[in-house]
Design a protein around this motif. Structure first.
Motif: not given
Length: 103
Positions: A24, A40, A42
């Motif tokens: 992150e 990142p 995600d």
């Protein structure tokens, strides 16, 4: 790839080889391998198109599984040369700190 080999790459970067930090953004800003780019895990579905096909990728994270997920995703998108470097804590050389967190 050994830490000292990655250190040499950070000291003499090669355009065709990217070091990718899949953590992150806040962790990336607190400390990362020099010359690493932050993608990142995600957010990879929104960002992957910025990684040129044919680029060799060295990826790391705090959890090796996240990195493997990113590698699997990028393979589906046509990337072929990728290395899961493992955990960030393998890096014992000076890191780049862009933001220190004060408590």
């Amino acid at each position: 790839s050994k830490p000292e080999e990655l250190l040499a790459l950070t000291q003499q970067p090669i355009d065709a080889i990217w070091i990718i930090d899949t953590r992150e953004k806040e962790y990336f800003l607190m400390g990362h391998i020099p010359t690493a780019k932050n993608y990142p895990y995600d957010e990879i579905e929104n960002l992957y198109s910025k990684i040129p096909l044919g680029t060799k990728l060295i990826l790391y994270c705090d959890l090796t599984l996240k990195t493997q997920d990113v590698i699997n995703f990028l393979e589906q998108k046509g990337h072929t040369e990728m290395l899961n470097w493992g955990k960030y804590k393998r890096w014992t050389y000076p890191e780049v700190v862009e933001e220190s967190i004060s408590f």
